[in-house]
Write a protein that holds these residues in place. Structure first.
Motif, PDB file in Angstrom:
ATOM      1  N   ILE A  28      10.788  29.820  22.831  1.00  0.00           N
ATOM      2  CA  ILE A  28      11.142  30.705  21.725  1.00  0.00           C
ATOM      3  C   ILE A  28      11.479  32.067  22.311  1.00  0.00           C
ATOM      4  CG2 ILE A  28      10.269  31.907  19.667  1.00  0.00           C
ATOM      5  CD1 ILE A  28       8.304  29.508  19.331  1.00  0.00           C
ATOM      6  N   ASP A  29      12.567  32.657  21.871  1.00  0.00           N
ATOM      7  CA  ASP A  29      12.926  34.026  22.250  1.00  0.00           C
ATOM      8  C   ASP A  29      13.829  34.587  21.158  1.00  0.00           C
ATOM      9  OD1 ASP A  29      13.703  36.440  23.278  1.00  0.00           O
ATOM     10  OD2 ASP A  29      14.341  35.670  25.228  1.00  0.00           O
ATOM     11  N   THR A  30      13.228  35.306  20.226  1.00  0.00           N
ATOM     12  CA  THR A  30      14.007  35.808  19.091  1.00  0.00           C
ATOM     13  C   THR A  30      15.066  36.807  19.527  1.00  0.00           C
ATOM     14  OG1 THR A  30      12.320  37.510  18.667  1.00  0.00           O
ATOM     15  CG2 THR A  30      12.123  35.430  17.455  1.00  0.00           C
ATOM     16  N   SER A  31      14.853  37.476  20.652  1.00  0.00           N
ATOM     17  CA  SER A  31      15.834  38.446  21.120  1.00  0.00           C
ATOM     18  C   SER A  31      17.060  37.771  21.724  1.00  0.00           C
ATOM     19  CB  SER A  31      15.210  39.386  22.162  1.00  0.00           C
ATOM     20  OG  SER A  31      14.977  38.711  23.387  1.00  0.00           O
ATOM     21  N   ALA A  32      16.948  36.482  22.033  1.00  0.00           N
ATOM     22  CA  ALA A  32      18.051  35.743  22.644  1.00  0.00           C
ATOM     23  C   ALA A  32      18.595  34.666  21.706  1.00  0.00           C
ATOM     24  CB  ALA A  32      17.584  35.106  23.947  1.00  0.00           C
ATOM     25  N   GLY A  33      18.273  34.772  20.427  1.00  0.00           N
ATOM     26  CA  GLY A  33      18.787  33.807  19.471  1.00  0.00           C
ATOM     27  C   GLY A  33      18.117  32.451  19.537  1.00  0.00           C
ATOM     28  N   LYS A  34      16.839  32.397  19.971  1.00  0.00           N
ATOM     29  CA  LYS A  34      16.082  31.144  19.999  1.00  0.00           C
ATOM     30  C   LYS A  34      14.852  31.298  19.104  1.00  0.00           C
ATOM     31  CE  LYS A  34      15.487  29.078  23.961  1.00  0.00           C
ATOM     32  NZ  LYS A  34      15.063  28.859  25.367  1.00  0.00           N
ATOM     33  N   PRO A  35      15.048  31.254  17.785  1.00  0.00           N
ATOM     34  CA  PRO A  35      13.922  31.470  16.874  1.00  0.00           C
ATOM     35  C   PRO A  35      12.991  30.267  16.837  1.00  0.00           C
ATOM     36  CG  PRO A  35      15.864  30.834  15.637  1.00  0.00           C
ATOM     37  CD  PRO A  35      16.302  30.993  17.078  1.00  0.00           C
ATOM     38  N   PRO A  36      11.769  30.463  16.375  1.00  0.00           N
ATOM     39  CA  PRO A  36      10.850  29.329  16.240  1.00  0.00           C
ATOM     40  C   PRO A  36      11.281  28.416  15.101  1.00  0.00           C
ATOM     41  CG  PRO A  36       9.859  31.321  15.364  1.00  0.00           C
ATOM     42  CD  PRO A  36      11.144  31.739  16.001  1.00  0.00           C
ATOM     43  N   THR A  37      10.835  27.168  15.157  1.00  0.00           N
ATOM     44  CA  THR A  37      11.143  26.181  14.130  1.00  0.00           C
ATOM     45  C   THR A  37       9.856  25.744  13.451  1.00  0.00           C
ATOM     46  OG1 THR A  37      13.035  25.359  15.382  1.00  0.00           O
ATOM     47  CG2 THR A  37      12.168  23.928  13.679  1.00  0.00           C
ATOM     48  N   CYS A  38       9.838  25.835  12.142  1.00  0.00           N
ATOM     49  CA  CYS A  38       8.678  25.415  11.356  1.00  0.00           C
ATOM     50  C   CYS A  38       8.910  23.998  10.850  1.00  0.00           C
ATOM     51  CB  CYS A  38       8.480  26.380  10.187  1.00  0.00           C
ATOM     52  SG  CYS A  38       7.187  25.894   9.026  1.00  0.00           S
ATOM     53  N   ASP A  39       8.023  23.076  11.220  1.00  0.00           N
ATOM     54  CA  ASP A  39       8.114  21.682  10.792  1.00  0.00           C
ATOM     55  C   ASP A  39       6.976  21.407   9.817  1.00  0.00           C
ATOM     56  OD1 ASP A  39       8.099  18.929  10.468  1.00  0.00           O
ATOM     57  OD2 ASP A  39       8.531  18.492  12.568  1.00  0.00           O
ATOM     58  N   THR A  40       7.289  21.364   8.535  1.00  0.00           N
ATOM     59  CA  THR A  40       6.241  21.227   7.524  1.00  0.00           C
ATOM     60  C   THR A  40       5.581  19.854   7.531  1.00  0.00           C
ATOM     61  OG1 THR A  40       7.936  20.617   5.888  1.00  0.00           O
ATOM     62  CG2 THR A  40       7.301  22.945   6.011  1.00  0.00           C
ATOM     63  N   SER A  41       6.146  18.908   8.271  1.00  0.00           N
ATOM     64  CA  SER A  41       5.529  17.579   8.345  1.00  0.00           C
ATOM     65  C   SER A  41       4.432  17.509   9.397  1.00  0.00           C
ATOM     66  CB  SER A  41       6.586  16.516   8.647  1.00  0.00           C
ATOM     67  OG  SER A  41       7.065  16.632   9.983  1.00  0.00           O
ATOM     68  N   LEU A  42       4.287  18.568  10.200  1.00  0.00           N
ATOM     69  CA  LEU A  42       3.272  18.603  11.249  1.00  0.00           C
ATOM     70  C   LEU A  42       2.204  19.633  10.906  1.00  0.00           C
ATOM     71  CD1 LEU A  42       5.480  18.482  14.488  1.00  0.00           C
ATOM     72  CD2 LEU A  42       3.980  16.671  13.623  1.00  0.00           C
ATOM     73  N   PRO A  43       0.981  19.445  11.384  1.00  0.00           N
ATOM     74  CA  PRO A  43      -0.071  20.439  11.134  1.00  0.00           C
ATOM     75  C   PRO A  43       0.203  21.728  11.888  1.00  0.00           C
ATOM     76  CG  PRO A  43      -0.853  18.753  12.634  1.00  0.00           C
ATOM     77  CD  PRO A  43       0.483  18.292  12.146  1.00  0.00           C
ATOM     78  N   ASP A  44      -0.471  22.775  11.464  1.00  0.00           N
ATOM     79  CA  ASP A  44      -0.243  24.092  12.060  1.00  0.00           C
ATOM     80  C   ASP A  44      -0.507  24.112  13.554  1.00  0.00           C
ATOM     81  OD1 ASP A  44       0.527  25.142   9.663  1.00  0.00           O
ATOM     82  OD2 ASP A  44      -1.358  26.181   9.254  1.00  0.00           O
ATOM     83  N   ASP A  45      -1.505  23.341  14.014  1.00  0.00           N
ATOM     84  CA  ASP A  45      -1.891  23.461  15.413  1.00  0.00           C
ATOM     85  C   ASP A  45      -1.167  22.487  16.333  1.00  0.00           C
ATOM     86  OD1 ASP A  45      -3.200  21.345  14.259  1.00  0.00           O
ATOM     87  OD2 ASP A  45      -5.217  22.090  14.676  1.00  0.00           O
ATOM     88  N   ALA A  46      -0.092  21.868  15.850  1.00  0.00           N
ATOM     89  CA  ALA A  46       0.723  21.023  16.728  1.00  0.00           C
ATOM     90  C   ALA A  46       1.487  21.901  17.706  1.00  0.00           C
ATOM     91  CB  ALA A  46       1.695  20.197  15.898  1.00  0.00           C
ATOM     92  N   ALA A  47       1.354  21.585  18.984  1.00  0.00           N
ATOM     93  CA  ALA A  47       2.062  22.344  20.021  1.00  0.00           C
ATOM     94  C   ALA A  47       3.485  21.816  20.113  1.00  0.00           C
ATOM     95  CB  ALA A  47       1.352  22.205  21.366  1.00  0.00           C
ATOM     96  N   LEU A  48       4.447  22.616  19.687  1.00  0.00           N
ATOM     97  CA  LEU A  48       5.820  22.146  19.650  1.00  0.00           C
ATOM     98  C   LEU A  48       6.453  22.118  21.029  1.00  0.00           C
ATOM     99  CD1 LEU A  48       7.034  23.857  16.378  1.00  0.00           C
ATOM    100  CD2 LEU A  48       6.099  21.576  16.700  1.00  0.00           C
ATOM    101  N   GLY A  49       5.786  22.643  22.033  1.00  0.00           N
ATOM    102  CA  GLY A  49       6.287  22.565  23.396  1.00  0.00           C
ATOM    103  C   GLY A  49       6.007  21.224  24.040  1.00  0.00           C
ATOM    104  N   SER A  50       5.345  20.342  23.317  1.00  0.00           N
ATOM    105  CA  SER A  50       5.059  19.002  23.829  1.00  0.00           C
ATOM    106  C   SER A  50       6.340  18.199  23.948  1.00  0.00           C
ATOM    107  CB  SER A  50       4.088  18.303  22.872  1.00  0.00           C
ATOM    108  OG  SER A  50       4.053  16.926  23.111  1.00  0.00           O
ATOM    109  N   ASP A  51       6.365  17.243  24.882  1.00  0.00           N
ATOM    110  CA  ASP A  51       7.497  16.322  24.966  1.00  0.00           C
ATOM    111  C   ASP A  51       7.194  15.003  24.260  1.00  0.00           C
ATOM    112  OD1 ASP A  51       5.693  15.225  26.720  1.00  0.00           O
ATOM    113  OD2 ASP A  51       7.037  15.196  28.451  1.00  0.00           O
ATOM    114  N   LEU A  52       6.085  14.953  23.513  1.00  0.00           N
ATOM    115  CA  LEU A  52       5.817  13.793  22.680  1.00  0.00           C
ATOM    116  C   LEU A  52       6.713  13.833  21.441  1.00  0.00           C
ATOM    117  CD1 LEU A  52       1.905  13.745  22.782  1.00  0.00           C
ATOM    118  CD2 LEU A  52       3.478  12.355  24.146  1.00  0.00           C
ATOM    119  N   SER A  53       6.991  12.672  20.879  1.00  0.00           N
ATOM    120  CA  SER A  53       7.828  12.611  19.686  1.00  0.00           C
ATOM    121  C   SER A  53       7.047  13.127  18.481  1.00  0.00           C
ATOM    122  CB  SER A  53       8.258  11.171  19.430  1.00  0.00           C
ATOM    123  OG  SER A  53       7.140  10.399  19.004  1.00  0.00           O
ATOM    124  N   PRO A  54       7.752  13.528  17.406  1.00  0.00           N
ATOM    125  CA  PRO A  54       7.036  13.933  16.190  1.00  0.00           C
ATOM    126  C   PRO A  54       6.078  12.855  15.682  1.00  0.00           C
ATOM    127  CG  PRO A  54       9.333  14.609  16.052  1.00  0.00           C
ATOM    128  CD  PRO A  54       9.199  13.765  17.301  1.00  0.00           C
TER     129      PRO A  54
END
Length: 366
Positions: A332-358
């Motif tokens: 994530i880098d908002t200054s470089a046009g890479k905003p975070p993505t909110c996935d409402t199907s996942l719990p808050d504490d899911a680490a989105l940097g994982s390479d596991l599938s949703p």
């Protein structure tokens, strides 16, 4: 990391790891495991070529100083990688829950249970060295990861795998110069004495040396036990003492909704946040509570794939395909046009940097 430890929706480290996976373990059967999340179906892509699995039956251990949701994802990632080796019969896991004495006992216990390859996050620092040496003397292939310990290879451990922390510190400092020039900065860490927190703080200070207009309000790690509630209380105290702090650097961004809530309660504009490891929750917070400057270095949960493959190669005395230093990238880098993505199907504490599938992530939390 953390653990507690550690550690985005990413492609963050994924591209690097896809290339590395070609030298992975091989096979497609699931391993048995104790504790933690259910092992996901194994990937069959390119794993056999590296030949690091060997043929001898292997028990793998993973020792963690303080467990949390980041740990659950890391453990599931380990099991997913181990499932590529049909000769890995068990994956054992221990969580010391922040207790140093238990952390040392856990290492001894895993050795007593006959682990062959032991991946350790030595969050208690040098206090764990004697137990690691004893494990090595007992014939266990010990790999430390993420928390640099200063252990000697091969006398103390068989090998280690660490992100390039100096590169992370430079990324943070350069980004802060762009987003909060002349700002006041604070660094929030984990459990008292956590080696990874100190390593990241030292890397930040090194990076800030090139930007003297950025000032640390506290010249040391501010401990928060990797707990969102405590982080909020600690941050509130810092704001009461020092007034507005322009930027927060965090060794565990997953729980920084606590940090940001302290600003909201103090009726202060949200700070720039430079983090190590993000989560779905902090990404959703960004979307719902004001688009503050946000940088996250992600992919830490995937480092354990490197660690396991290195351990297997050393145990089986075959060519080691893994680097000792892993380069992480900005998920994530908002200054470089890479905003975070909110996935409402996942719990808050899911680490989105994982390479596991949703689906794999959902299985962990369900």
């Amino acid at each position: 990391m953390r653990s507690s430890a550690a550690r985005g929706s990413v492609a963050s480290l994924a591209a690097l790891l896809v290339a590395a996976a070609a030298t992975g373990c091989g096979g497609s059967s699931n391993s048995d495991a104790s504790g933690g999340a259910t092992t996901a179906p194994a990937s069959k892509t390119g794993a056999a070529a590296g030949g690091v699995c060997g043929t001898k039956p292997i028990t793998v251990g993973f020792a963690k100083g303080a467990g949390d949701t980041w740990t659950k994802i890391t453990l599931a990632t380990l099991k997913d990688e181990a499932a590529k080796c049909p000769n890995i019969k068990k994956v054992l896991f221990t969580d010391a829950r922040g207790n140093q004495t238990k952390g040392i006992a856990d290492l001894n216990g895993l050795v007593a249970q006959g682990v062959n390859v032991l991946v350790v996050m030595p969050e208690f620092g040098p206090a764990q060295l004697p137990a690691l040496r004893a494990a090595t003397r007992a014939g266990v292939t010990v790999i430390t990861q993420i928390d640099a310990l200063g252990a000697k290879v091969p006398q103390d451990i068989a090998g280690d795998v660490n992100p390039d922390m100096d590169a992370v510190g430079k990324q943070w400092a350069d980004w802060l110069e762009k987003t909060t020039p002349n700002g006041k900065v604070v660094f929030l860490g984990g459990i008292p004495g956590a080696q990874s927190s100190k390593t990241l703080f030292d890397a930040l200070k090194k990076g800030l040396a090139a930007h003297p207009d950025l000032k640390l309000v506290v010249d040391h790690v501010v401990d928060t036990n990797w707990n969102a509630g405590q982080r909020q209380r600690v941050m509130a105290g810092l704001l009461a003492k020092y007034g507005r702090i322009d930027a927060v650097v965090s060794d565990y961004g997953t729980i920084d909704y606590g940090t940001l809530n302290a600003y909201k309660q103090a009726h202060l504009k949200l700070p720039a946040l430079a983090a190590f490891a993000s989560s779905n929750g902090i990404s959703c917070y960004w979307a719902k509570n004001g688009k503050f400057p946000f940088l996250s270095v992600d992919g830490q949960t995937t480092v354990i794939r490197h660690s396991l493959r290195k351990g297997l190669a050393l145990f089986n005395e075959v060519k080691d395909p893994e680097p000792g230093t892993v380069q992480l990238v900005n998920g994530i880098d908002t200054s470089a046009g890479k905003p975070p993505t909110c996935d409402t199907s996942l719990p808050d504490d899911a680490a989105l940097g994982s390479d596991l599938s949703p689906d794999q992530l959902r299985a962990i939390f369900n």
